[in-house]
Motif scaffolding. Structure first.
Motif, mmCIF file in Angstrom:
data_model
loop_
_atom_site.group_PDB
_atom_site.id
_atom_site.type_symbol
_atom_site.label_atom_id
_atom_site.label_comp_id
_atom_site.label_asym_id
_atom_site.label_seq_id
_atom_site.Cartn_x
_atom_site.Cartn_y
_atom_site.Cartn_z
ATOM 1 N N LYS A 2 0.843 -1.186 0.000
ATOM 2 C CA LYS A 2 0.000 0.000 0.000
ATOM 3 C C LYS A 2 0.882 1.240 0.000
ATOM 4 C CE LYS A 2 -4.238 1.634 2.222
ATOM 5 N NZ LYS A 2 -5.206 1.374 3.311
ATOM 6 N N PHE A 3 0.466 2.274 -0.710
ATOM 7 C CA PHE A 3 1.256 3.493 -0.837
ATOM 8 C C PHE A 3 0.532 4.660 -0.178
ATOM 9 C CE2 PHE A 3 2.678 0.712 -4.191
ATOM 10 C CZ PHE A 3 4.049 0.913 -4.240
ATOM 11 N N ASP A 4 1.318 5.653 0.312
ATOM 12 C CA ASP A 4 0.718 6.810 0.976
ATOM 13 C C ASP A 4 0.396 7.904 -0.032
ATOM 14 O OD1 ASP A 4 3.293 7.512 0.389
ATOM 15 O OD2 ASP A 4 3.689 8.519 2.300
ATOM 16 N N ILE A 5 -0.308 7.512 -1.082
ATOM 17 C CA ILE A 5 -0.787 8.404 -2.134
ATOM 18 C C ILE A 5 -2.062 7.774 -2.672
ATOM 19 C CG2 ILE A 5 0.516 7.259 -3.990
ATOM 20 C CD1 ILE A 5 0.968 10.014 -5.250
ATOM 21 N N PRO A 6 -3.054 8.554 -3.065
ATOM 22 C CA PRO A 6 -4.275 7.952 -3.620
ATOM 23 C C PRO A 6 -3.973 7.154 -4.897
ATOM 24 C CG PRO A 6 -4.641 10.257 -3.077
ATOM 25 C CD PRO A 6 -3.168 10.024 -2.962
ATOM 26 N N VAL A 7 -4.326 5.888 -4.881
ATOM 27 C CA VAL A 7 -4.137 5.007 -6.040
ATOM 28 C C VAL A 7 -5.508 4.456 -6.438
ATOM 29 C CG1 VAL A 7 -3.073 2.911 -6.947
ATOM 30 C CG2 VAL A 7 -1.786 4.383 -5.367
ATOM 31 N N ILE A 8 -5.913 4.744 -7.661
ATOM 32 C CA ILE A 8 -7.185 4.266 -8.202
ATOM 33 C C ILE A 8 -6.893 3.223 -9.270
ATOM 34 C CG2 ILE A 8 -9.320 4.888 -9.403
ATOM 35 C CD1 ILE A 8 -8.950 7.748 -8.351
ATOM 36 N N CYS A 9 -7.432 2.035 -9.107
ATOM 37 C CA CYS A 9 -7.253 0.964 -10.093
ATOM 38 C C CYS A 9 -8.491 0.876 -10.975
ATOM 39 C CB CYS A 9 -7.004 -0.365 -9.385
ATOM 40 S SG CYS A 9 -6.977 -1.786 -10.502
ATOM 41 N N VAL A 10 -8.296 0.913 -12.276
ATOM 42 C CA VAL A 10 -9.374 0.727 -13.252
ATOM 43 C C VAL A 10 -9.090 -0.571 -14.003
ATOM 44 C CG1 VAL A 10 -10.565 1.679 -15.260
ATOM 45 C CG2 VAL A 10 -9.641 3.225 -13.521
ATOM 46 N N GLY A 11 -9.988 -1.527 -13.901
ATOM 47 C CA GLY A 11 -9.731 -2.813 -14.547
ATOM 48 C C GLY A 11 -11.004 -3.608 -14.767
ATOM 49 N N ASN A 12 -10.820 -4.856 -15.131
ATOM 50 C CA ASN A 12 -11.980 -5.715 -15.388
ATOM 51 C C ASN A 12 -11.653 -7.162 -15.060
ATOM 52 O OD1 ASN A 12 -10.381 -6.546 -17.564
ATOM 53 N ND2 ASN A 12 -11.466 -5.248 -19.029
ATOM 54 N N LEU A 13 -12.664 -8.006 -15.130
ATOM 55 C CA LEU A 13 -12.479 -9.445 -14.929
ATOM 56 C C LEU A 13 -12.360 -10.177 -16.252
ATOM 57 C CD1 LEU A 13 -14.978 -10.358 -12.036
ATOM 58 C CD2 LEU A 13 -12.532 -9.906 -11.880
ATOM 59 N N THR A 14 -12.675 -9.493 -17.347
ATOM 60 C CA THR A 14 -12.662 -10.141 -18.654
ATOM 61 C C THR A 14 -11.481 -9.654 -19.489
ATOM 62 O OG1 THR A 14 -14.154 -8.444 -19.499
ATOM 63 C CG2 THR A 14 -15.154 -10.481 -18.738
ATOM 64 N N VAL A 15 -11.207 -10.376 -20.557
ATOM 65 C CA VAL A 15 -10.132 -9.991 -21.469
ATOM 66 C C VAL A 15 -10.673 -8.951 -22.442
ATOM 67 C CG1 VAL A 15 -8.537 -10.803 -23.239
ATOM 68 C CG2 VAL A 15 -9.078 -12.269 -21.290
ATOM 69 N N GLY A 16 -10.223 -7.713 -22.295
ATOM 70 C CA GLY A 16 -10.510 -6.655 -23.263
ATOM 71 C C GLY A 16 -11.965 -6.247 -23.392
ATOM 72 N N GLY A 17 -12.156 -5.070 -23.990
ATOM 73 C CA GLY A 17 -13.466 -4.690 -24.483
ATOM 74 C C GLY A 17 -14.440 -4.046 -23.523
ATOM 75 N N THR A 18 -13.994 -3.557 -22.334
ATOM 76 C CA THR A 18 -14.941 -2.932 -21.420
ATOM 77 C C THR A 18 -14.878 -1.414 -21.442
ATOM 78 O OG1 THR A 18 -13.341 -3.165 -19.617
ATOM 79 C CG2 THR A 18 -14.998 -4.906 -19.833
ATOM 80 N N GLY A 19 -13.920 -0.851 -22.168
ATOM 81 C CA GLY A 19 -13.822 0.605 -22.272
ATOM 82 C C GLY A 19 -12.935 1.236 -21.222
ATOM 83 N N LYS A 20 -11.833 0.568 -20.885
ATOM 84 C CA LYS A 20 -10.953 1.085 -19.823
ATOM 85 C C LYS A 20 -10.380 2.457 -20.173
ATOM 86 C CE LYS A 20 -8.313 -2.519 -19.732
ATOM 87 N NZ LYS A 20 -9.084 -3.416 -20.602
ATOM 88 N N THR A 21 -9.916 2.637 -21.404
ATOM 89 C CA THR A 21 -9.276 3.908 -21.765
ATOM 90 C C THR A 21 -10.238 5.090 -21.681
ATOM 91 O OG1 THR A 21 -7.650 2.772 -23.156
ATOM 92 C CG2 THR A 21 -7.967 5.124 -23.540
ATOM 93 N N PRO A 22 -11.444 5.033 -22.267
ATOM 94 C CA PRO A 22 -12.363 6.174 -22.112
ATOM 95 C C PRO A 22 -12.725 6.458 -20.655
ATOM 96 C CG PRO A 22 -13.100 4.736 -23.885
ATOM 97 C CD PRO A 22 -11.993 4.018 -23.180
ATOM 98 N N HIS A 23 -12.827 5.421 -19.829
ATOM 99 C CA HIS A 23 -13.155 5.640 -18.420
ATOM 100 C C HIS A 23 -11.966 6.219 -17.651
ATOM 101 C CE1 HIS A 23 -16.643 3.184 -19.463
ATOM 102 N NE2 HIS A 23 -17.214 3.661 -18.370
ATOM 103 N N THR A 24 -10.763 5.797 -18.022
ATOM 104 C CA THR A 24 -9.564 6.407 -17.429
ATOM 105 C C THR A 24 -9.496 7.884 -17.813
ATOM 106 O OG1 THR A 24 -8.361 4.294 -17.471
ATOM 107 C CG2 THR A 24 -7.040 6.307 -17.316
#
Length: 344
Positions: A39-61
């Motif tokens: 754990k780091f002493d800075i806000p860390v937000i993880c954007v991910g999924n359970l599936t391989v590709g295709g959920t729109g990670k880049t637009p949401h990031t």
């Protein structure tokens, strides 16, 4: 109906069971503390999924970048899929796409004021982004596609699920496209159902949430892609070229905005060869070629190429609630706030 686009290779289910056993043991080792999460002493937000590709990670990031950059120095850390470089790389304005990958390249050029870094070792990448020589000093780090990278303990986990491929309809690799068992959803603080059509009824939304069987503290939001109101400048019957994992919803949405267009699809992260470019140009036959921002970074040498800007919209009047949740997390866990708490 969601689930319509899912194809399951049932004959591969025995291999999926073996794969699931290995992944479950790994997750259990993290849960028990045998494998360590840092754990780091800075806000860390993880954007991910359970599936391989295709959920729109880049637009949401990119949505998070727009939301947070007004008040914070944002850094994005990605693996840099299909890049030719190794180790940690901090992108500069002139860093080529081959050194950092197409999605990081897109984000750096779209948001030149952010720190855009790539590193397969996310722990090392975070440590590098927190160094004093990285200026302005990093306030918040967004981990792009790192939900399974459990060596880092993110402060806020955002899990994306494609409306058309909800996890309870899917199976583990290689029979389906799940990277880990459905139980992995319990690590998420926020679940975003992405690529939603805008006509989902309240009853269907409740049905999706109930089927996900989430914990009481997990928040669920529905999002969709937002396109420009007018696409007249693309002319008659343009050619849409995509190299994304799930173009179905995009094609469906564009049909409402463009009376007629042709489609030419390639696999996700496809490396467009000289032959591909020639084939696209031949198929276009002088018409305008339209594509996503992500694909435009790899489509070099095409004439009449136009990019369709895509943004994320949080649906059903929940946008401000979602925004405040993200802002509150970053403010509460900022290094300045943590230091103040330690001094009292």
């Amino acid at each position: 109906m969601e689930g319509d686009h899912i194809r399951i290779n049932y004959w591969l289910l025995p291999l999926s069971w073996l794969y699931g056993l290995v992944v479950s043991i790994r997750n259990l080792m993290f849960d028990m503390g045998i494998l360590k999460s840092k754990k780091f002493d800075i806000p860390v937000i993880c954007v991910g999924n359970l599936t391989v590709g295709g959920t729109g990670k880049t637009p949401h990031t990119e949505y998070l970048i727009r939301l947070l950059s007004k008040d914070h120095q944002v850094a994005v850390l990605s693996r840099g899929y299909k890049r030719k470089s190794k180790g940690y790389q901090l992108a500069q304005e002139d860093t080529p796409v081959t050194e950092i990958g197409d999605e990081p390249f897109q984000m750096k050029h779209k948001f030149p004021y952010i720190h855009m870094a790539v590193d397969k070792n996310r722990r090392n990448g975070i440590q590098q982004l927190m160094q004093p020589e990285v200026t302005p000093a990093t306030d918040v780090i967004i981990l792009d596609d790192a939900y399974q990278h459990r060596y880092v303990q993110a402060g806020l986990n955002i899990l994306l699920m494609d409306y058309h491929r909800l996890i309870y309809f899917d199976k583990l690799l290689p029979a389906g496209r799940l990277r880990e068992p459905e139980s992995g959803k319990t690590r998420a603080d926020v679940i975003l159902i992405t690529k939603c059509p805008r006509h989902i009824t309240p009853m269907e939304r409740r049905g999706i949430i109930q089927s996900l069987d989430l914990e009481y503290w997990q928040k669920v939001y529905f999002t969709s892609f937002k396109y420009p109101d007018h696409l007249d400048e693309f002319g008659e019957n343009p050619l849409l070229v995509t190299g994304i994992a799930s173009p179905e919803q995009m094609v469906y949405d564009l049909k409402k905005l463009l009376p007629q267009f042709d489609v030419m699809s390639f696999p996700d992260h496809h490396h467009f060869t000289h032959e591909d470019i020639q084939a696209i140009q031949t198929r276009a036959a002088g018409r305008t070629i339209i594509t996503t921002e992500k694909d435009a970074t790899r489509l070099h040498g095409l004439k009449n190429l136009q990019v369709i800007p895509i943004e994320v919209e949080v649906l059903y009047g929940k946008g401000e609630e979602f925004n405040q949740l993200i802002k509150h997390f970053v403010t509460k866990h900022s290094r300045k706030s943590v230091n103040n708490n330690h001094t009292h």
